[in-house]
Design an enzyme around this catalytic site. Sequence first.
Site, mmCIF file in Angstrom:
data_model
loop_
_atom_site.group_PDB
_atom_site.id
_atom_site.type_symbol
_atom_site.label_atom_id
_atom_site.label_comp_id
_atom_site.label_asym_id
_atom_site.label_seq_id
_atom_site.Cartn_x
_atom_site.Cartn_y
_atom_site.Cartn_z
ATOM 1 N N GLU A 193 0.842 -1.213 0.000
ATOM 2 C CA GLU A 193 0.000 0.000 0.000
ATOM 3 C C GLU A 193 0.871 1.254 0.000
ATOM 4 O O GLU A 193 0.748 2.123 0.871
ATOM 5 C CB GLU A 193 -0.987 -0.014 1.176
ATOM 6 C CG GLU A 193 -1.981 -1.143 1.064
ATOM 7 C CD GLU A 193 -3.227 -1.015 1.957
ATOM 8 O OE1 GLU A 193 -3.273 -0.129 2.824
ATOM 9 O OE2 GLU A 193 -4.157 -1.825 1.760
ATOM 10 N N GLU A 317 -4.916 -8.658 -0.292
ATOM 11 C CA GLU A 317 -5.730 -8.306 0.889
ATOM 12 C C GLU A 317 -7.168 -8.154 0.435
ATOM 13 O O GLU A 317 -7.461 -7.331 -0.454
ATOM 14 C CB GLU A 317 -5.233 -7.019 1.556
ATOM 15 C CG GLU A 317 -3.912 -7.201 2.277
ATOM 16 C CD GLU A 317 -3.492 -5.984 3.100
ATOM 17 O OE1 GLU A 317 -4.365 -5.244 3.595
ATOM 18 O OE2 GLU A 317 -2.267 -5.784 3.225
HETATM 19 O O1 AHR Z 1 -5.305 -5.764 6.933
HETATM 20 C C1 AHR Z 1 -5.234 -4.570 7.671
HETATM 21 C C2 AHR Z 1 -4.565 -3.453 6.907
HETATM 22 O O2 AHR Z 1 -5.339 -3.114 5.794
HETATM 23 C C3 AHR Z 1 -3.220 -3.762 6.306
HETATM 24 O O3 AHR Z 1 -2.188 -3.608 7.222
HETATM 25 C C4 AHR Z 1 -3.098 -2.743 5.215
HETATM 26 O O4 AHR Z 1 -2.300 -3.172 4.151
HETATM 27 C C5 AHR Z 1 -4.540 -2.494 4.807
HETATM 28 O O5 AHR Z 1 -4.833 -1.165 4.751
#
Ligand code: AHR
Length: 514
Positions: A193, A317
């Site tokens: 991210e 994710e």
């Molecule tokens: O999964 C929780 C968080 O969500 C992670 O650390 C991040 O990559 C995303 O914003």
Amino acid sequence: MNLKRLLLSFFIVFSIFVSAQNKIVINTDLGKETISKHIYGHFSEHLGTCIYGGYWVGENSDIPNTAGIRNDVVDALKEIGIPNLRWPGGCFADEYHWMDGIGPRSERPTMINTHWGGVTEDNSFGTHEFLELCQQLETEPVICGNLGSGSVQEMSQWVEYLNSNNVSPMTDLRKANGKEEPWGVKYWGVGNENWGCGGSMTAEYYTNEMRRYSTFTKNYGDKRLYEVAGGPNGADYHWMETLMKSGNPGRSFQGVSLHYYTVCHSWNQKGSATVFDESEYFTTMKKTLFMDELLEKHIRIMDKYDPRNRVGLIVDEWGNWHDVEPGTNPGFLYQQNTLRDALVASVNLDLFNKYARRVKMANIAQTVNVLQAMILTKDDEIVRTPSYYVFKMYQVHHDATLLPSAVVSENYTFEDENIPAISVTSSKAANGKIHLTISNLNPNKDLQITCELRGMEKVEFEEGSIITGDKINSYNDFGKDEQVKLSSFNDVKVKGNVVTVNLPSKSVAMLKLK
Ligand code: AHR
């Protein structure tokens, strides 16, 4: 016409109408894409009680463990066949300095986990412990390096420490820490991210940095790295376009990540994991189905710059993000998990399977005690969540051939909005068995669904299983009988190559056919 014949014709017309409403046509002889087992991957971050308490209890704990890692959690996860595990973050990855997590535990420095509750991280779970966990789980490690606050040298040395077998400073250090042979880690994230917690970069700036970092993360021996570039935030198509156009795809990186979380209301007030009504259930389903559009549009950009399909889309994710459970640390992201979460899991997995040509890996967030978890722990107890059972059921699709299918689905209507009631994956395993997983998202109506298996004359139903519950918010809790679990299912009729299924409301079922 007498009454009996009239009723019979009415019945025939009625059944045709009903079966025409929900129909799946499966082309059993046209499959060409493999559903990568890595679509069924997981993500575990140094966040809340995912690592500490969730996996790691230390060798001296009363909780039965092997080398400090809880046996109950490992055993439960092995039942669902985890193909890979992403670590150490997440946002944590871009403030993690790997050298703090090696060597004698008592000498490891501490740090503050600024993203997740500001707690002190004592680094007792580091590289060696993570790779021990992967070995116990029989899973492939996916490590995300620190591009945001680290250095090129630091990332380069981590790869050398993990994978080199030369005479080199990092190899010597690894050996001095008790690991003679390299681990041979393949999957490598070049930051996380980086448009946000990983450095607030622009797409253009990140693309240059990623090229620089990946130049110095080397291949050692015959193990080639599969580098995953930090990809877009949801629908940021500019990010994908920039990366694919200028990032040297296929050479600087082999995969590009995509993150998309399903949030029912808003980031400020997401909504409860367990206390919700049908309107919130419907909104969650509608928002999770947005994954279809996201995949389609990102893949279109990837196809433009990589027509040979060399670069994988890695959804590293995804999942439901609810409000934390009342009374828990807001920075720990601990949420319960209901039948609604199970259906969100099945819908997303179906979408990843649908785009299997490009989607080569996905990692649900996060395996234990965080977000849409597989397992919740409390002291020495564990709970298998409804989402866990979906991953258990969907193992039949791991590395199977995707069978192209056409679906005619009635709508699930709520107030004046519609979504399709049915979500499906069909695949053929190496042993020739065909597996269908079908979800009925409608919480109020059982559905009759006809499935025609084109390319076969006769089909046999071997066995089935189902996940459902009394309510959309049924869930499993500590010390109570499971409310949502995997049970056997056989409300199936077969005639020739047509299978008719009566699928209960709010359920996901698997049929094994031959
Ligand atoms: O999964 C929780 C968080 O969500 C992670 O650390 C991040 O990559 C995303 O914003």
